[in-house]
Motif scaffolding. Sequence first.
Motif, mmCIF file in Angstrom:
data_model
loop_
_atom_site.group_PDB
_atom_site.id
_atom_site.type_symbol
_atom_site.label_atom_id
_atom_site.label_comp_id
_atom_site.label_asym_id
_atom_site.label_seq_id
_atom_site.Cartn_x
_atom_site.Cartn_y
_atom_site.Cartn_z
ATOM 1 N N ALA A 433 41.084 46.920 184.101
ATOM 2 C CA ALA A 433 41.071 47.027 186.207
ATOM 3 C C ALA A 433 42.506 47.416 186.989
ATOM 4 C CB ALA A 433 39.372 46.480 186.946
ATOM 5 N N THR A 435 45.585 48.705 189.499
ATOM 6 C CA THR A 435 46.146 49.417 190.989
ATOM 7 C C THR A 435 47.470 49.713 190.620
ATOM 8 O OG1 THR A 435 44.651 47.673 191.780
ATOM 9 C CG2 THR A 435 45.952 49.051 192.877
ATOM 10 N N ASN A 454 36.843 51.226 186.947
ATOM 11 C CA ASN A 454 37.850 49.932 186.877
ATOM 12 C C ASN A 454 39.185 50.620 187.722
ATOM 13 O OD1 ASN A 454 35.229 48.861 186.458
ATOM 14 N ND2 ASN A 454 36.429 48.362 184.447
ATOM 15 N N ASP A 455 39.737 51.169 187.857
ATOM 16 C CA ASP A 455 41.001 51.535 188.492
ATOM 17 C C ASP A 455 41.035 52.055 189.628
ATOM 18 O OD1 ASP A 455 42.038 50.363 186.058
ATOM 19 O OD2 ASP A 455 41.681 52.432 184.744
ATOM 20 N N THR A 456 42.524 52.332 190.310
ATOM 21 C CA THR A 456 42.820 52.582 191.659
ATOM 22 C C THR A 456 43.862 52.956 191.766
ATOM 23 O OG1 THR A 456 41.563 50.427 192.581
ATOM 24 C CG2 THR A 456 42.793 51.827 194.122
ATOM 25 N N ASP A 458 46.448 53.678 194.860
ATOM 26 C CA ASP A 458 46.786 54.176 195.995
ATOM 27 C C ASP A 458 48.368 54.850 196.879
ATOM 28 O OD1 ASP A 458 46.803 53.254 198.875
ATOM 29 O OD2 ASP A 458 47.408 50.685 198.772
ATOM 30 N N ASP A 502 42.315 53.723 202.603
ATOM 31 C CA ASP A 502 42.787 52.237 201.676
ATOM 32 C C ASP A 502 43.138 51.029 203.154
ATOM 33 O OD1 ASP A 502 45.336 52.935 203.561
ATOM 34 O OD2 ASP A 502 46.292 52.914 202.020
ATOM 35 N N ASP A 508 43.152 55.552 198.737
ATOM 36 C CA ASP A 508 42.539 54.583 197.451
ATOM 37 C C ASP A 508 41.582 55.740 196.553
ATOM 38 O OD1 ASP A 508 43.973 52.694 197.629
ATOM 39 O OD2 ASP A 508 42.222 51.090 198.144
ATOM 40 N N THR A 510 39.683 56.547 193.516
ATOM 41 C CA THR A 510 39.004 55.696 192.283
ATOM 42 C C THR A 510 38.389 57.180 192.170
ATOM 43 O OG1 THR A 510 37.149 55.200 193.900
ATOM 44 C CG2 THR A 510 38.890 53.280 193.817
ATOM 45 N N VAL A 512 34.206 57.771 190.437
ATOM 46 C CA VAL A 512 32.809 57.133 189.842
ATOM 47 C C VAL A 512 32.101 58.280 188.765
ATOM 48 C CG1 VAL A 512 32.542 55.912 192.197
ATOM 49 C CG2 VAL A 512 32.097 59.003 192.067
ATOM 50 N N SER A 539 32.881 58.391 199.819
ATOM 51 C CA SER A 539 34.050 57.037 200.829
ATOM 52 C C SER A 539 34.132 56.873 201.975
ATOM 53 C CB SER A 539 35.360 57.446 200.625
ATOM 54 O OG SER A 539 35.511 58.623 200.737
#
Length: 859
Positions: A433, A435, A454-456, A458, A502, A508, A510, A512, A539
């Motif tokens: 994960a 960011t 698992n990554d974000t 922003d 965020d 953010d 992401t 899914v 979201s």
Amino acid sequence: MTTVYYYDNRTGTAGSNGAYMKPVGTAGGSGGVGYYVSAVTLANYAHFAGGNGGRGGDSAAGGTGGVGVDVLSGGLTNSTSASIIGGDGGNGGRDFGGAVYGGAGGTGGAGVDLSVGTLANNYRTVAGGAGGTGGYGTYFGGAAGVGGAGFYMAGGALTNTSSIIGGGGGAGGGAHRFAGVGGVGGVGVALLSGSVTNSGSITGGAGGNGGLSQGLYYGGNAGAGGIGANVSGGTLTNSGTITGGAGGFGGNGGNGHGGAGSGAAGVNLSPSGSVTNNGTVTGGAGATGEFVRGNSGGFGGGGGAGFLVTGGTLTNNVSITGGAGGAGTVGVYKHIYFAGGAGGTGGAGVILEGGTLINSGTVTGGAGGTGGTGGSGYVGGYGGNGGAGVYLDGGTLTTSGTISGGARGAGAKGAPNGPGGAPGDAVQFGTLASTLVVNSGAVFNGATGAFGLNDTIDVANLTPAEVQADFSSSTHTLTTASDGTLHFAGSFSGDAFLFSNDGSGGTDITLVVGSAISSILASTVTLGNAAHPSPLTISNAGGVEPTVAGATAVLSDIATNSLTNHGAIKGGSGASAGTGGKGGIGVNFEKGATLTNTGSITGGTGGNSSSASGGGAGGIGVNLLAGTFTNTGSISAGNGGTGTDTNGQGGAGVLLNGGILITSGTISGGQGGVAGDAVQFGATASTLMVDPGAVFNGQVVADASSSVHDVLELSGTQSAGTAITLGTQFLNFATLEFASGASAVAKATTADLINHPLTIQGFGSGDTLDLTNLPFASTTQSSSFNAGTEILKIMHGATTVQLGFTSAAAETFTLSSNGHGGTDVTLQSSPAAHEMSGHGFSSHSFSDHGIAHANVMLR
């Protein structure tokens, strides 16, 4: 502190050579230190060198080189006319005695060893000693020695304005069959603690060449370059240049070549410390592949990363570049050219496997190496792939600067020509994960690769609506005026991009599994259809609020569906007319499915009435006929509409008819002429699990039928939330369960326990049942427990309360005053004595009740 000026050259004592003793001799001795500094400041105007390590005896290892200057305390100033060099490692011994292998080369000595509390200023050259050469072996050549560090720092402070170089790795030992590996280059600066300020140059040592095979076997693999600066603690501030060492050349052999050496990282930051880069940091170059007497050319070595970060903080204000991959070469045998070797992969600008990178400068991946030319009828070598600008695998990258992938290496001519390599991604995500925070001014040259669940990312200065408008779902590309272009490379056929607030005005991004909603939809969402396949994630910037009067917001009629809501869901308001219409349901799960809510779900408001009839009823927040609903957010029923005579009834927050509701959030019934229940149970047995902090605004009403056994379960340690009282706010439950490890208090009225016999499960030593209006009196109250039926009877005057327990036969119940006119029922961890005089206890004998085990204490 006293300053000592030194003008005479000094060299440490050389280590003794090992003895020749067949089959294995003794190891070479270590070289001595060139100069010790203690309690003074040494101003050096001469040449200091550590002593060389001694040569190993038969098949034995060479000795370690000595340190050039060892600063135990005080300080060191190395002037512009001076130099300090560590001693070379001794060569490994030859195989003279039938041991069939050569000895290992010794490690080079550090140029300067700096201890805690010391200072050093370098205005000239400091270098580590070279590693020793591996010894020749009949079968196996000896491994070469590692180069010594330029500066080894266990503390202190170093200011460098000139040149610090790690020692080169030694060459691998030759052999008749399997040649030895080359040594790894020495570290330019090894910083365990303390501080380094660099405005000069720091360079890792070059890797040693692999050994040569004199028979028809294999040359040795080359050594990798040495790290420019290895920071495992302390602080490094760079306004000069730091470069990783280049890889060595692979050794040749009749049957195959040794692999080319890889370049080293410019800086390794692990596991802690901080680096501020106001200069240039570059990874070491991979070596060119070795010319080979065989059917393929040598592969080029991979370039080193500019930075390898597994912890700590890196702040880059200027330039970081990965090392270039080495070029592939041509295979030649008896003047016949064969297939060309592939070029090496460029190094990443930064490998971020933990810690933090804050970038306002430029980060660039290294270029891939060119392939080697193929001979007539043979394929040309493949070009190497460019390195990623940043390989992000577990850390946090914040950027307002430029991040670029490395250029691809060109393929070589041949039959057919070798293809070129792939360009490097600007940012490539790993498996952990991670960011990426994108601030205004950020530029990305290259794709965003391997972005995972698992990554974000922003995007700090754009709202979800702005990101949604700038994102192309067909090309998976986000193009913005202020933040450059993010192109997501890969296949996302089973995934969906989610754009959420965020919490600081940004967005953010992401990924899914399934589908996602990031805006407010004005029509009913049917979960599981082509438009909104399951699983569906909403979201915290998205939601569903149909404009059709009385419409359900989200409908699910497929048992395997899954909905996760971080946003806002609201049923359609009922129509206002002569007769007010009913409000719509927020979420209607008609079959077993999974619902998770961290946001808000609301039933629609009932319509207003203009006739003598009442207003419309408020809509249900969540209708759960089966499945599992976990709520940490808020659930509200719709309020009833207004009418000329009466207002409509408020809806139920949750209608639970066969499912499981787990809540630590807030659930509220709607307001109206009659207030709606917070939770209303249907005719199918259901379970309500109350976690700490749960709030219920309105009644919680189980089914009153004796054939329906609804369960109320308490978990954890109660804190805040709504107090549980059976008979007032919580009605008609057949079973009260205390979850494993719970420490909870449940209250109950005698009327409720008489009208609805209660079974209690999991009752433990940390739990309490408070009989709120059953007076406690140790002299007039009697109790009995039947271990066979596990029923506890508590009698007070004409009132008898029966409590059924499970697995309580070996326990001791304690009855005591609750301090408010009622009785607390608790458990002791073990049976107690029947008589405890002197402590205000009154003992009772239960033999006249005919009960064998009646462990009940009245206090």
